[in-house]
Design a protein around this motif. Structure first.
Motif, PDB file in Angstrom:
ATOM      1  N   SER A  36       4.112   1.481  -1.031  1.00 21.86           N
ATOM      2  CA  SER A  36       4.719   1.624  -2.232  1.00 21.86           C
ATOM      3  C   SER A  36       3.763   2.209  -3.533  1.00 21.86           C
ATOM      4  CB  SER A  36       5.402   0.072  -2.674  1.00 21.86           C
ATOM      5  OG  SER A  36       6.412  -0.140  -1.634  1.00 21.86           O
ATOM      6  N   PHE A  37       2.516   1.621  -3.486  1.00 14.27           N
ATOM      7  CA  PHE A  37       1.598   2.124  -4.305  1.00 14.27           C
ATOM      8  C   PHE A  37       1.471   3.749  -4.212  1.00 14.27           C
ATOM      9  CE2 PHE A  37      -2.612   2.943  -5.855  1.00 14.27           C
ATOM     10  CZ  PHE A  37      -2.651   2.054  -7.130  1.00 14.27           C
ATOM     11  N   LEU A  38       1.570   3.958  -3.037  1.00 13.56           N
ATOM     12  CA  LEU A  38       1.388   5.543  -2.856  1.00 13.56           C
ATOM     13  C   LEU A  38       2.480   6.303  -2.915  1.00 13.56           C
ATOM     14  CD1 LEU A  38      -0.835   5.391   0.280  1.00 13.56           C
ATOM     15  CD2 LEU A  38      -1.413   5.989  -1.821  1.00 13.56           C
ATOM     16  N   GLY A  39       3.842   5.760  -3.204  1.00 12.83           N
ATOM     17  CA  GLY A  39       5.068   6.260  -3.595  1.00 12.83           C
ATOM     18  C   GLY A  39       5.669   6.587  -2.139  1.00 12.83           C
ATOM     19  N   SER A  41      -1.805  -0.312 -12.734  1.00 13.72           N
ATOM     20  CA  SER A  41      -3.068   0.380 -12.596  1.00 13.72           C
ATOM     21  C   SER A  41      -3.681   1.175 -13.852  1.00 13.72           C
ATOM     22  CB  SER A  41      -3.351   1.104 -11.336  1.00 13.72           C
ATOM     23  OG  SER A  41      -2.365   1.915 -10.940  1.00 13.72           O
ATOM     24  N   THR A  42      -2.388   1.759 -14.344  1.00  9.69           N
ATOM     25  CA  THR A  42      -2.480   2.670 -15.580  1.00  9.69           C
ATOM     26  C   THR A  42      -2.969   2.012 -16.780  1.00  9.69           C
ATOM     27  OG1 THR A  42      -0.245   2.798 -16.089  1.00  9.69           O
ATOM     28  CG2 THR A  42      -1.053   4.436 -14.299  1.00  9.69           C
ATOM     29  N   SER A  47       0.839  -1.196   0.166  1.00 14.54           N
ATOM     30  CA  SER A  47      -0.159   0.009  -0.159  1.00 14.54           C
ATOM     31  C   SER A  47       0.880   1.007  -0.018  1.00 14.54           C
ATOM     32  CB  SER A  47      -0.794   0.185   1.389  1.00 14.54           C
ATOM     33  OG  SER A  47      -1.845  -1.011   1.351  1.00 14.54           O
ATOM     34  N   LYS A  83       1.123  -0.289  -8.997  1.00 13.35           N
ATOM     35  CA  LYS A  83       1.100   0.894  -9.433  1.00 13.35           C
ATOM     36  C   LYS A  83       1.217   1.511 -10.763  1.00 13.35           C
ATOM     37  CE  LYS A  83       2.616   5.914  -8.180  1.00 13.35           C
ATOM     38  NZ  LYS A  83       3.652   6.355  -7.483  1.00 13.35           N
ATOM     39  N   GLY A  94       4.064  -3.716  -4.709  1.00 13.16           N
ATOM     40  CA  GLY A  94       3.158  -2.311  -4.985  1.00 13.16           C
ATOM     41  C   GLY A  94       3.587  -1.567  -6.119  1.00 13.16           C
ATOM     42  N   ASN A  95       4.991  -1.238  -6.091  1.00 11.72           N
ATOM     43  CA  ASN A  95       5.391  -0.517  -7.212  1.00 11.72           C
ATOM     44  C   ASN A  95       5.097  -1.129  -8.571  1.00 11.72           C
ATOM     45  OD1 ASN A  95       6.914   1.222  -5.687  1.00 11.72           O
ATOM     46  ND2 ASN A  95       8.539   0.259  -5.647  1.00 11.72           N
TER      47      ASN A  95
END
Length: 496
Positions: free
Chosen positions: A435-438, A456-457, A433, A453, A449-450
């Protein structure tokens, strides 16, 4: 008579696992059928459809075996030897990587199963998966220099493990093992350096049975592991965790890190193929290699961010539970202040202050978990400190530190182990989570997570870039939860 046979059906370990195997195998078969059709292009993916057909055959045979076992149990009260021999046919499903039917087949063909036999079975299955997964690198344009010797070593270990499986099935009994097995046991422990912890468990178990003359100790060991191995979800979770851990260790020598981190603009957003089993991302990096290397980060952060609060929280909780009310109040009220801060917000604050990297992520997740482990240890110490053996130690003049760390803490570890196993999954989710948020590990490092991310685009055009890391996260978290439930049932005497 009928009620006795129904009881045999209900209590049959093999029948329960047979149902578990055909249900999960059916789910995988349906997923393969769904993915064999390209609804956007309006055609059939022939290779995927062939895989579906193969899975459908073994799933149907698994359903037949389940029916035949039920028939035997209802008619004779036990599974007949002719039915067990059919398990050898189902062993062929190993070639399809169907872990559910393969594990069931191994359990079906042997009537009396020791913990060592189960360890040996999953040891071989884990090694087979490691070799098979690593072999996909043969289809890549190049491999790492250590690939050939590493694969040769893994294959030699696999041959040794198969031999050990046969020997264990033939010679190891419920309470004893031949004395000559001490040398193979030591070799197994050495080969566990490849990350296959089933080697370690089997080696230790064999040494316990060879060297120990205390029958009660062996019975306790067998009882604990029998409870875990009887739980299909727990042993499956354990298999998946050990498989990922072993892949993380072996990938240093069998996978090329450049495929996971270096940009390849000639292979942007490639669809899954033999060369790129999971496709490539928008920088041309191999998603298959990134998932394998990402497992290392997830496991490292998950274990480290759990071990640190277990040690610190356990130490503070032991002191608070043993010493006077004043010491208890000081320690626990300070921890209550820390507990009042939401863990994820505390982690974000620490990362914002010190920067986003792996070490800071471990520190951020560890600090917020200390109070929960301190509370668990304190409750256990308060209970154990009133036992008679603790009073005896005081009467004999043992020091407080000796009583705490030699008498009380060892008898308070079981709930801590169960809690730690269950919360590692939460640490993995928190890692992904952030890592997904940076706010987790550095963006260039392959971490699930990276990877999620980036994927997801591309949910509409290349959905597999997000689905695969999402499934990896979900699989690892579920595995830790399943294993934690199994350990709770095995270590809690109230479950007997």
């Amino acid at each position: 008579m009928i009620s006795t046979k129904k009881h045999a059906l209900k209590m049959s370990r093999e029948y329960t696992q047979a149902n578990f195997a055909w249900i999960l195998s059916s789910i995988v078969t349906i997923i393969l059928l769904w993915n064999s059709f390209s609804f956007k292009e309006g055609n059939v993916k022939i290779n995927v459809f062939y895989v579906f057909l193969i899975y459908a055959v073994f799933t149907s045979f698994q359903l037949f075996l389940t029916w035949k076992m039920k028939r035997d149990l209802m008619k004779y009260g036990e599974i007949q030897s002719t039915t067990r021999r059919l398990g050898f046919i189902q062993l062929i499903s190993i070639a399809t990587a169907n872990i559910f039917t393969a594990a069931f087949a191994f359990n079906l063909i042997k009537k009396k199963k020791t913990p060592e036999y189960v360890f040996a079975v999953y040891m071989v299955l884990t090694q087979l998966f490691i070799v098979a997964i690593s072999s996909f690198n043969l289809f890549k344009p190049y491999v790492t220099d250590s690939f050939i010797p590493a694969m040769g070593t893994l294959l030699l270990i696999l041959v040794f493990q198969i031999i050990m499986l046969v020997l264990v099935a033939k010679y190891v009994q419920a309470t004893a093992a031949p004395s000559w097995m001490i040398i193979p046991a030591i070799i197994l422990i050495i080969t566990s350096l490849t990350g296959n912890l089933f080697n370690l468990l089997l080696g230790i178990s064999l040494i316990v049975k060879v060297r120990s003359h205390d029958l009660s100790r062996i019975i306790k060991w067998n009882t604990m592991w029998d409870k875990i191995t009887r739980n299909s979800t727990a042993i499956l979770g354990m298999f998946f965790i050990i498989l990922l851990f072993s892949l993380s260790v072996c990938s240093v020598y069998t996978f090329d890190c450049d495929m996971a981190v270096e940009n390849n603009y000639g292979a942007l957003l490639q669809k899954p193929s033999l060369e790129y089993p999971f496709g490539t991302d928008d920088f041309g990096r191999d998603l298959f290699s990134r998932i394998i290397f990402g497992a290392r980060i997830s496991l490292l952060v998950g274990f480290a961010s759990t071990l640190i609060p277990v040690v610190i929280g356990g130490f503070l909780g032991a002191l608070a539970g043993y010493y006077s009310k004043r010491a208890d109040n000081v320690i626990m009220r300070l921890l209550d202040i820390l507990y009042a801060i939401p863990g994820i917000l505390l982690a974000i604050a620490i990362i914002a202050a010190f920067g986003a990297n792996t070490m800071n992520l471990i520190l951020a997740l560890s600090v917020g978990a200390i109070p929960t482990y301190a509370r668990t240890m304190r409750a256990n110490v308060l209970m154990v400190s009133n036992y008679e053996f603790v009073e005896s130690a005081r009467a004999l003049g043992s020091s407080d530190w000796s009583i705490i760390f030699k008498q009380i803490v060892p008898n308070s570890l079981a709930p801590m182990i169960v809690k730690a196993t269950l919360t590692i999954g939460g640490a993995v989710i928190a890692t992904s989570s952030l890592s997904f948020l940076g706010l987790g590990v550095e963006p260039h490092i392959p971490e699930w997570g990276n990877i999620l991310k980036i994927g997801s685009t591309y949910l509409e055009s290349h959905s597999y870039l997000a689905i695969i890391p999402g499934l990896a996260i979900m699989g690892l978290v579920l595995s830790f939860n399943f294993l934690g439930d199994g350990l709770r049932d095995a270590l809690d005497p109230r479950m007997d």
